[in-house]
Design an enzyme around this catalytic site. Sequence first.
Site, PDB file in Angstrom:
ATOM      1  N   GLY A 173      -5.203  -5.012   7.128  1.00 33.27           N
ATOM      2  CA  GLY A 173      -6.055  -4.212   7.260  1.00 33.27           C
ATOM      3  C   GLY A 173      -7.138  -4.389   8.209  1.00 33.27           C
ATOM      4  O   GLY A 173      -7.560  -3.566   9.190  1.00 33.27           O
ATOM      5  N   ARG A 180     -14.022  -7.549  -0.325  1.00 33.97           N
ATOM      6  CA  ARG A 180     -13.448  -7.124   1.078  1.00 33.97           C
ATOM      7  C   ARG A 180     -12.997  -5.683   0.810  1.00 33.97           C
ATOM      8  O   ARG A 180     -12.391  -5.308   0.178  1.00 33.97           O
ATOM      9  CB  ARG A 180     -12.353  -8.257   1.195  1.00 33.97           C
ATOM     10  CG  ARG A 180     -11.546  -7.752   2.576  1.00 33.97           C
ATOM     11  CD  ARG A 180     -10.205  -7.112   2.322  1.00 33.97           C
ATOM     12  NE  ARG A 180      -9.431  -7.005   3.456  1.00 33.97           N
ATOM     13  CZ  ARG A 180      -8.376  -6.157   3.485  1.00 33.97           C
ATOM     14  NH1 ARG A 180      -7.818  -5.383   2.540  1.00 33.97           N
ATOM     15  NH2 ARG A 180      -7.437  -6.014   4.577  1.00 33.97           N
ATOM     16  N   VAL A 181     -13.131  -4.901   1.773  1.00 36.35           N
ATOM     17  CA  VAL A 181     -12.573  -3.617   2.005  1.00 36.35           C
ATOM     18  C   VAL A 181     -11.668  -3.592   3.393  1.00 36.35           C
ATOM     19  O   VAL A 181     -12.015  -4.048   4.457  1.00 36.35           O
ATOM     20  CB  VAL A 181     -13.840  -2.658   2.359  1.00 36.35           C
ATOM     21  CG1 VAL A 181     -13.221  -1.170   2.440  1.00 36.35           C
ATOM     22  CG2 VAL A 181     -14.505  -2.673   0.924  1.00 36.35           C
ATOM     23  N   GLY A 182     -10.404  -3.105   3.241  1.00 37.98           N
ATOM     24  CA  GLY A 182      -9.365  -2.826   4.216  1.00 37.98           C
ATOM     25  C   GLY A 182      -9.560  -1.798   5.012  1.00 37.98           C
ATOM     26  O   GLY A 182     -10.640  -0.756   4.867  1.00 37.98           O
ATOM     27  N   ASP A 183      -8.391  -1.368   5.760  1.00 38.78           N
ATOM     28  CA  ASP A 183      -8.365  -0.160   6.497  1.00 38.78           C
ATOM     29  C   ASP A 183      -8.200   1.207   5.497  1.00 38.78           C
ATOM     30  O   ASP A 183      -8.527   2.396   6.044  1.00 38.78           O
ATOM     31  CB  ASP A 183      -7.309  -0.232   7.457  1.00 38.78           C
ATOM     32  CG  ASP A 183      -6.009  -0.557   7.046  1.00 38.78           C
ATOM     33  OD1 ASP A 183      -5.781  -1.361   5.911  1.00 38.78           O
ATOM     34  OD2 ASP A 183      -5.063  -0.004   7.290  1.00 38.78           O
ATOM     35  N   THR A 227       0.810  -1.179  -0.048  1.00 40.04           N
ATOM     36  CA  THR A 227      -0.244  -0.022  -0.046  1.00 40.04           C
ATOM     37  C   THR A 227       0.956   1.342   0.069  1.00 40.04           C
ATOM     38  O   THR A 227       1.920   1.098   0.578  1.00 40.04           O
ATOM     39  CB  THR A 227      -0.893   0.142   1.340  1.00 40.04           C
ATOM     40  OG1 THR A 227      -1.823  -1.199   1.299  1.00 40.04           O
ATOM     41  CG2 THR A 227      -1.559   1.333   1.626  1.00 40.04           C
ATOM     42  N   THR A 279      -0.088   1.114   6.875  1.00 37.78           N
ATOM     43  CA  THR A 279      -0.172   0.091   6.009  1.00 37.78           C
ATOM     44  C   THR A 279      -0.078  -1.294   6.759  1.00 37.78           C
ATOM     45  O   THR A 279       0.814  -1.500   7.791  1.00 37.78           O
ATOM     46  CB  THR A 279       1.250   0.152   5.025  1.00 37.78           C
ATOM     47  OG1 THR A 279       1.126  -1.317   4.345  1.00 37.78           O
ATOM     48  CG2 THR A 279       2.504   0.391   5.553  1.00 37.78           C
ATOM     49  N   GLY A 280      -0.631  -2.399   6.276  1.00 37.92           N
ATOM     50  CA  GLY A 280      -0.536  -3.484   6.981  1.00 37.92           C
ATOM     51  C   GLY A 280      -1.578  -4.391   6.948  1.00 37.92           C
ATOM     52  O   GLY A 280      -2.595  -4.085   6.287  1.00 37.92           O
TER      53      GLY A 280
END
Length: 336
Positions: free
Chosen positions: A258, A232-235, A204, A255-256
């Site tokens: 999520g 899927r939605v991340g952070d 990211t 970043t990581g």
Amino acid sequence: MKKIWMLVLITLLGVETYAQQKVRPVIVIHGGAGTIRKSEMTPEQEKAYTQALEEALKAGYTVLEKGGTSLEAVEKAIQVMEESPLFNAGRGCVLNNQGQPELDASIMNGKTLEAGAVAGVNRIKSPISAAKAVMQQSEHVMLVGKGAEIFAKSKGLEMVSPSYFIVEKRKKQLDKVKKKEKENKDKNTKSQWEDTNPDRKYGTVGCVALDQYGNLAAGTSTGGMMNKRYGRVGDAPIIGAGTYADNNGCGISATGHGEYFIRSAVAFRINALVQMKGLSVEEAAQQTIDFVGKLGGIGGVIVLDAKGNITMPFNSEGMYRGYINADKKMEILMYK
Ligand code: ASP
């Protein structure tokens, strides 16, 4: 009497000059955290990442030097990384379990606390610009999927076909991750989300900037996680998880993994520790990364406050990162 008036005049002039004094701009970026080891990096790869990070930093910094806003600088620096196939954002992003790109991005204005985000898009060339358009040209904070794409198109943003984002390297990585997933399933052990998977790189991209006017902005753009479930939605597009900015606290891009970053409200947590508890950005960010780590999450953050203090902690093996500080010193780092 005359002397007193002279003194008053001099003081007023002094105050005026002080008010006009510009803040020295600062920019910080990341290109993702994960398994980044010096022993596994060829000199060519190292050079390519260094050049790309440098290009992004300089592009953003030039905006700031010319009197542009931190928002414009964040957009510019992130666009450079979105266009580079090296990072998991824009072209070259990771692919979902159906082999398709699904991109997320967000941006926040530290002066006004306005924010914008898009999620699950794959036809907008620059997701970060779409996030900025949502913030500035709609009455909403987040638009997803087709609705976000229709909106972006109506605002004149450049549209592409989903294949624009797909590069060969990512197809191969997806195959490898899927194979590993199957092995794990057969052995009934770890899930495909296991963070020790060496192919698990969170590429990211993100940026936090401070402009001449003393305003902070932060932004994050990503393709999410390799082999993520469709939808899927991340952070990264979640304000308070992957991105946050408040002039009275700090600007953050994460970043990581999520899921852990959402559950820990990482970006807002760091800002809150700075703003409400008076912690330094170093203390606030380190405490938060430790908290995420205890939950089982891996990754990192870049943080900048309105005084120009920078911190970039992570609990992964490495994190692509760099900054140009108030003294115009540029540094690019990758490993621990
Ligand atoms: N945080 C991103 C996500 O979970 C992945 C990354 O940082 O690369 O979607």
